[in-house]
Structure formats: C-alpha cells, structure tokens
Design a protein around this motif. Structure first.
Motif, PDB file in Angstrom:
ATOM      1  N   UNK A 144      28.029  52.248 107.560  1.00 30.14           N
ATOM      2  CA  UNK A 144      28.534  53.587 107.272  1.00 30.14           C
ATOM      3  C   UNK A 144      28.703  53.756 105.764  1.00 30.14           C
ATOM      4  N   UNK A 145      27.723  53.276 105.003  1.00 27.65           N
ATOM      5  CA  UNK A 145      27.657  53.573 103.581  1.00 27.65           C
ATOM      6  C   UNK A 145      27.013  54.932 103.394  1.00 27.65           C
ATOM      7  N   UNK A 146      27.723  55.859 102.768  1.00 24.17           N
ATOM      8  CA  UNK A 146      27.242  57.237 102.620  1.00 24.17           C
ATOM      9  C   UNK A 146      27.128  57.570 101.139  1.00 24.17           C
ATOM     10  N   UNK A 147      25.901  57.799 100.674  1.00 27.34           N
ATOM     11  CA  UNK A 147      25.679  58.090  99.276  1.00 27.34           C
ATOM     12  C   UNK A 147      26.532  59.247  98.778  1.00 27.34           C
ATOM     13  N   UNK A 148      27.336  58.994  97.744  1.00 28.14           N
ATOM     14  CA  UNK A 148      28.168  60.029  97.153  1.00 28.14           C
ATOM     15  C   UNK A 148      29.314  60.504  98.001  1.00 28.14           C
ATOM     16  N   UNK A 149      29.618  59.828  99.110  1.00 28.03           N
ATOM     17  CA  UNK A 149      30.476  60.454 100.122  1.00 28.03           C
ATOM     18  C   UNK A 149      31.534  59.540 100.721  1.00 28.03           C
ATOM     19  N   UNK A 150      31.879  58.436 100.066  1.00 28.22           N
ATOM     20  CA  UNK A 150      32.999  57.611 100.525  1.00 28.22           C
ATOM     21  C   UNK A 150      34.264  58.170  99.896  1.00 28.22           C
ATOM     22  N   UNK A 151      34.822  59.206 100.514  1.00 27.57           N
ATOM     23  CA  UNK A 151      35.874  60.019  99.906  1.00 27.57           C
ATOM     24  C   UNK A 151      37.161  60.024 100.727  1.00 27.57           C
ATOM     25  N   UNK A 152      37.352  59.006 101.557  1.00 31.01           N
ATOM     26  CA  UNK A 152      38.561  58.893 102.383  1.00 31.01           C
ATOM     27  C   UNK A 152      38.734  60.084 103.316  1.00 31.01           C
ATOM     28  N   UNK A 153      37.627  60.637 103.802  1.00 30.40           N
ATOM     29  CA  UNK A 153      37.696  61.764 104.733  1.00 30.40           C
ATOM     30  C   UNK A 153      38.340  61.311 106.042  1.00 30.40           C
ATOM     31  N   UNK A 154      39.317  62.062 106.552  1.00 27.76           N
ATOM     32  CA  UNK A 154      39.958  61.662 107.808  1.00 27.76           C
ATOM     33  C   UNK A 154      38.986  61.549 108.977  1.00 27.76           C
ATOM     34  N   UNK A 155      37.955  62.404 109.030  1.00 25.97           N
ATOM     35  CA  UNK A 155      37.031  62.317 110.162  1.00 25.97           C
ATOM     36  C   UNK A 155      36.188  61.043 110.100  1.00 25.97           C
ATOM     37  N   UNK A 156      36.000  60.478 108.906  1.00 23.80           N
ATOM     38  CA  UNK A 156      35.330  59.178 108.807  1.00 23.80           C
ATOM     39  C   UNK A 156      36.266  58.081 109.292  1.00 23.80           C
ATOM     40  N   UNK A 157      37.538  58.156 108.916  1.00 20.83           N
ATOM     41  CA  UNK A 157      38.508  57.169 109.408  1.00 20.83           C
ATOM     42  C   UNK A 157      38.579  57.193 110.931  1.00 20.83           C
ATOM     43  N   UNK A 158      38.573  58.392 111.523  1.00 19.46           N
ATOM     44  CA  UNK A 158      38.618  58.481 112.987  1.00 19.46           C
ATOM     45  C   UNK A 158      37.341  57.925 113.610  1.00 19.46           C
ATOM     46  N   UNK A 159      36.213  58.119 112.939  1.00 18.98           N
ATOM     47  CA  UNK A 159      34.958  57.546 113.427  1.00 18.98           C
ATOM     48  C   UNK A 159      35.047  56.024 113.466  1.00 18.98           C
ATOM     49  N   UNK A 160      35.560  55.427 112.390  1.00 19.16           N
ATOM     50  CA  UNK A 160      35.700  53.973 112.356  1.00 19.16           C
ATOM     51  C   UNK A 160      36.695  53.522 113.418  1.00 19.16           C
TER      52      UNK A 160
END
Length: 394
Positions: free
Chosen positions: A209-225
C-alpha cells in the motif's frame, strides 16, 4: 510473423490475483485496486486515485505446464508535457520464485499531463499483450508481476497448456504502507521495488500500500489497513506530509496517534513497525511544499525543489528531522503499553553516506541501486533473528 494462436484461453478471475484489495469489472477488463471501494468513495484526490490503481505489488499466480504464456491487458500510460519520456511499464515473470523474463505491453490508453497547469487528457487505445516464451514444460508456479507505474486492466491469459490458480503459499502476509518510494518510483521493475525485494528476502507475501505522493495519514487508509488480513504491518510515514505541506506539528502528532489507534483496532497484537523517512537533503530542515524544478525541466530533466522556508519551522511547519523526532517520541511512549510496536529511523535504510554514493537523481526518489540497498537493509533489520518481523522461533 505474428505468433500462432494459443490453444487455451483463461479469463482473469480473482483467484488468480494476489496483492490487490479490490478488483473492479470495467469495459477494458478486471482492474486491480489497492484500496477497497469504500475507501475510494471517500477520496477526492486525483493523485491518490491514480496511485492506488497502479498495481504495485499485484501479481497473477498460477500453476501450469505451459511453455508459452501471454497476458492480454489494457494498460494506461502517462506522458508529461515537456518532460523526458517515462519508462515503459515492465511485467516481471517468475517461475517457481525465480526471475524468468520481462516484457512491456503494447497498445493501451495514454494520459497526457501538463505539469504547469495540472490538466490531463485521456486518449483511449486498443488492448495489448505481453508474451513469454521458452518456459520449462514441467508443472510449475508462474507469477506475473504487474507494472508499478501503469494502470493495468486484465483481460485474459493465453497459454499452450491449462492453468489453475496457485494454492496459498502458507507464508505470512506483510502489509506495508508508504509513499512513492514504497510504491516503486524509479525502481527497475515491479519485483525490484524495495518492498518486493524485502518480501522475497523475508519469504513473506506482500500487500503493498505504497501510494505515490499520498501517504498522508488519511483515516480511510487506516481503516483499510485495519480491515485487511495481515501478520505483519509496517508504516513509512513523513515525506509526503512534508511534500504536500498538509499539516503543522500541532496536527501531526494526534494524526499519527489516530492512525495507529485505528490500525490497532483491527490488529491489536501483531508486529507493527513505524519507519521514519529516508534521507532527503532538500527537506531535512526545509519545509515543503515540494515543487517541480522547471529550470531543470527546460533541460529535459525531471527534478524537484523545496519551496518552503527554513524560518517557517517556528510556525510548526514540518521538516524531515522534525517528523523523525516526533515519530520516535510517539512510538517510544506507546511501546510502553504495546510491546509489539517498533520504530526504525529511515536513515538506517538510506543515509548520508549512501546519498554520497547513490544520490537521489531527481532530488526525491532513489534509483534502482538504492532500491536494492533499501530492500536489503530493511530485510536484514526486520526479518532477521531478533528483528521485529522475525519468524516464530527466531
């Protein structure tokens, strides 16, 4: 002379695909996503939308006696106005875990991007294919790793013998989240992106889940993990927060705590490694945002520059040194009640001596040799005996 048609055609179905969190049915074919539909629905950023649909770490895995394997796809390639051509996306072929070929897909769509305005224009194109010949005729496991830098709709497999999905490997699953460096920027190929190299060395199954330009602590990414099955998790945090200049120190600490809290809601006890940024001299003590260096672009070279002012650190603007210090503080405090939480200073993966030998070509991203170095060092730290991701009993 055109290649002779192959006798066996197999639609690409979910049981053939690994490393994707969602597969979308599209007119072009089955489109792998690295964020599920619910997370994508909460995202409004075009950069992340592009990054999560580029299938870094996604691969097809199947058993077959075929000596010829052809994968039909519809790739989407990018062209930047005024910039040098981007490398063609590569597909890596592995046979029983060993490299056995590389190819690029013909055809596909083209997106032309004007970096000075942000405008993008899509030109549709025909389906293409990659073909691998001369494979051993014995029964074997075949993996086709998809390009990390091209959106890739999967159409079908064409072979000269039947295929069936590969059985589960039985290995532990490692989920890694990070920035464009984790995504793969400037790596030589999909299996030589540093997390892929580290996963191979650690003998684990990768979800990247490496996202170019987009590791921004988004809550929806945290919920995905939180909601994704995993045995090991690493989070590489910091560079994109500086790049994008999206928050100040006051917001950064609570955002990190919130991200970790959410991940721990779904994975309360597994090893969790927080990794701070690798060395990036232009942002060590100079805040973002990061900007294109248009003076070098005029010379045909893609490069970046730090557009912030070091004096702005007094206002709480983030720099890499400030991020590292705060991440270490947060992990140290939390680890008192969370013995499976660990910290790694990213400069142990790529630091000052490495920059002297292997400088960042565009001032932001490592080259293929540096990807190999980072992958080797991460594996040596994380998967070795006594490391945070060591196999049980080691």
């Amino acid at each position: 002379m055109p290649s002779a048609p192959l006798a066996h055609t197999t639609p690409v179905t979910p049981d053939l695909v690994r490393g994707a969190l969602d597969l979308e049915e599209t007119p072009d074919g089955l489109l792998p996503h690295r964020l599920p539909a619910r997370a994508r629905a909460q995202n409004t950023d075009g950069q992340l939308a592009m990054a999560e649909s580029q299938p870094s770490g996604v691969r097809l895995a199947f058993r077959t006696r075929a000596t010829v394997v052809e994968l039909a796809t519809v790739p989407t390639k990018r062209v930047y106005v005024g910039a040098p051509p981007r490398p063609e996306g590569l597909y890596d072929l592995l046979v029983d875990g060993r490299p056995a070929g590389q190819a690029s897909a013909t055809g596909g769509n083209t997106v032309t991007i004007d970096m000075s305005t942000g405008d993008a224009e899509m030109k549709p194109g025909p389906a293409g294919a990659v073909r691998f010949d001369g494979l051993p005729g014995a029964d074997k496991t075949v993996e086709i790793w998809l390009p990390y830098n091209e959106i890739t709709a999967l159409v079908e497999l064409r072979t000269d013998a039947p295929v069936e999905p590969a059985p589960p490997s039985g290995r532990r699953t490692w989920l890694h989240h990070g920035s464009s460096i984790s995504h793969g920027s400037d790596a030589a190929s999909p299996t030589t992106v540093w997390p892929a190299l580290a996963a191979a060395a650690g003998e684990v199954e990768l979800v990247n889940l490496g996202f170019g330009g987009s590791a921004l602590l988004d809550p929806f990414v945290a919920r995905t993990i939180r909601d994704t099955p995993a045995d090991l998790i690493s989070l590489k945090i910091g560079i994109n927060l500086v790049n994008a200049d999206v928050m100040r120190m006051r917001a950064f600490g609570p955002a990190v705590h919130g991200f970790l809290d959410t991940v721990r809601d779904g994975h309360p006890d597994i090893p969790l490694l927080v990794v701070s940024p690798i060395l990036c001299p232009m942002h060590e003590d100079t805040p973002g945002p990061t900007a294109f260096d248009f003076s070098r672009l005029a010379e045909g070279k893609l490069s970046f520059t730090a557009a912030g002012d070091p004096a702005e650190r007094a206002e709480g603007k983030l720099t890499l040194n400030a991020v590292r210090q705060e991440l270490q503080r947060i992990v140290s405090a939390r680890a008192k009640d969370d013995p499976n939480l660990h910290h790694l200073d990213g400069r142990a993966l790529y630091g000052e001596a490495d920059h002297a030998e292997l400088p960042l070509p565009d001032r932001l991203h490592p080259d293929p040799a540096a990807h190999r170095l980072i992958g080797k060092r991460f594996a040596a730290h994380a998967f070795a005996a006594g490391g945070p991701f060591a196999a049980p009993g080691n």
